[in-house]
Design a protein around this motif. Sequence first.
Motif, short mmCIF file in Angstrom:
data_model
loop_
_atom_site.label_atom_id
_atom_site.label_comp_id
_atom_site.label_asym_id
_atom_site.label_seq_id
_atom_site.Cartn_x
_atom_site.Cartn_y
_atom_site.Cartn_z
N ARG A 212 -10.25 19.11 16.61
CA ARG A 212 -11.62 18.96 17.09
C ARG A 212 -12.29 20.30 17.36
N LEU A 213 -11.56 21.38 17.16
CA LEU A 213 -12.11 22.72 17.38
C LEU A 213 -12.20 23.46 16.05
N ASP A 214 -12.68 22.73 15.02
CA ASP A 214 -12.76 23.30 13.69
C ASP A 214 -13.67 24.53 13.69
N GLY A 215 -13.42 25.39 12.73
CA GLY A 215 -14.17 26.62 12.63
C GLY A 215 -13.58 27.76 13.45
N HIS A 216 -12.45 27.50 14.12
CA HIS A 216 -11.78 28.51 14.93
C HIS A 216 -10.31 28.56 14.55
N VAL A 217 -9.69 29.69 14.78
CA VAL A 217 -8.25 29.81 14.61
C VAL A 217 -7.61 29.30 15.89
N VAL A 218 -6.75 28.30 15.78
CA VAL A 218 -6.09 27.72 16.95
C VAL A 218 -4.58 27.76 16.73
N ASP A 219 -3.89 28.42 17.65
CA ASP A 219 -2.43 28.47 17.63
C ASP A 219 -1.91 27.92 18.95
N THR A 220 -0.65 27.54 18.95
CA THR A 220 -0.03 27.11 20.20
C THR A 220 0.99 28.16 20.64
N ALA A 221 1.27 28.17 21.93
CA ALA A 221 2.28 29.09 22.46
C ALA A 221 3.61 28.82 21.78
N ALA A 222 3.92 27.56 21.52
CA ALA A 222 5.19 27.20 20.86
C ALA A 222 5.26 27.78 19.46
N GLU A 223 4.18 27.68 18.70
CA GLU A 223 4.16 28.23 17.35
C GLU A 223 4.37 29.74 17.35
N PRO B 84 -5.59 10.56 25.22
CA PRO B 84 -6.65 9.54 25.24
C PRO B 84 -7.81 9.90 26.18
N LYS B 85 -7.51 10.57 27.27
CA LYS B 85 -8.56 11.01 28.20
C LYS B 85 -9.24 12.28 27.71
N VAL B 86 -8.44 13.22 27.22
CA VAL B 86 -8.98 14.50 26.76
C VAL B 86 -9.96 14.29 25.60
N GLN B 87 -9.62 13.40 24.68
CA GLN B 87 -10.49 13.23 23.51
C GLN B 87 -11.88 12.72 23.87
N LEU B 88 -12.00 12.09 25.02
CA LEU B 88 -13.31 11.62 25.47
C LEU B 88 -14.18 12.77 25.99
N ARG B 89 -13.58 13.93 26.22
CA ARG B 89 -14.30 15.09 26.78
C ARG B 89 -14.36 16.27 25.81
N VAL B 90 -14.17 16.01 24.53
CA VAL B 90 -14.15 17.09 23.54
C VAL B 90 -15.44 17.90 23.57
N GLU B 91 -16.57 17.25 23.70
CA GLU B 91 -17.84 17.99 23.73
C GLU B 91 -17.91 18.91 24.94
N ILE C 57 -15.33 20.28 26.39
CA ILE C 57 -14.38 21.35 26.11
C ILE C 57 -15.01 22.37 25.17
N ARG C 58 -15.66 21.89 24.13
CA ARG C 58 -16.36 22.80 23.21
C ARG C 58 -17.41 23.62 23.94
N SER C 59 -18.16 22.96 24.79
CA SER C 59 -19.20 23.65 25.56
C SER C 59 -18.60 24.73 26.46
N ALA C 60 -17.51 24.39 27.14
CA ALA C 60 -16.84 25.37 28.00
C ALA C 60 -16.35 26.54 27.17
N ARG C 61 -15.76 26.26 26.03
CA ARG C 61 -15.25 27.29 25.14
C ARG C 61 -16.38 28.21 24.68
N ASP C 62 -17.51 27.65 24.34
CA ASP C 62 -18.63 28.43 23.81
C ASP C 62 -19.38 29.23 24.86
N GLU D 154 -12.97 25.14 34.49
CA GLU D 154 -12.24 23.88 34.48
C GLU D 154 -13.10 22.80 33.83
N VAL D 155 -12.43 21.93 33.06
CA VAL D 155 -13.09 20.78 32.45
C VAL D 155 -12.50 19.54 33.10
N PRO D 156 -13.29 18.88 33.97
CA PRO D 156 -12.78 17.66 34.61
C PRO D 156 -12.56 16.56 33.58
N ILE D 157 -11.43 15.91 33.70
CA ILE D 157 -11.10 14.84 32.74
C ILE D 157 -10.63 13.64 33.53
#
Length: 105
Positions: A16-27, A79-86, A88-93, A102-105
């Motif tokens: 859901r964060l297309d257009g950005h490079v996204v890695d995980t700590a595990a990777e 399931p809860k996080v996906q309802l707040r994607v917008e 999260i994007r706004s906070a990121r931007d 913080e993004v309340p979920i």
Amino acid sequence: MKILFDQGTPAPLRRRLDGHVVDTAAERGWSDLDNGDLIDNAEREGYDVLITTDQNLRHQQNFAARRLAVVVLLSTAWPKVQLRVEDIRSARDQIDPGNVREVPI
């Protein structure tokens, strides 16, 4: 923008964060690092934003002099996080380096 997901951040969020490079700590092999070392490595590797579910991180670290911005999700449940994607994007931007949002979920 280069984004790092900390442990606990739902992996499906990366689609859901297309257009950005996204890695995980595990990777990156950083799963066992403590928060300070994780943040140091992320900054050294040029990450702009750390997305985490660690609600204590802002109290454990001083971000004022950091180049990394931190977005804290207040749930790990996809399931809860996906309802707040917008939100999260706004906070990121809108977040500036050295700040925590913080993004309340």
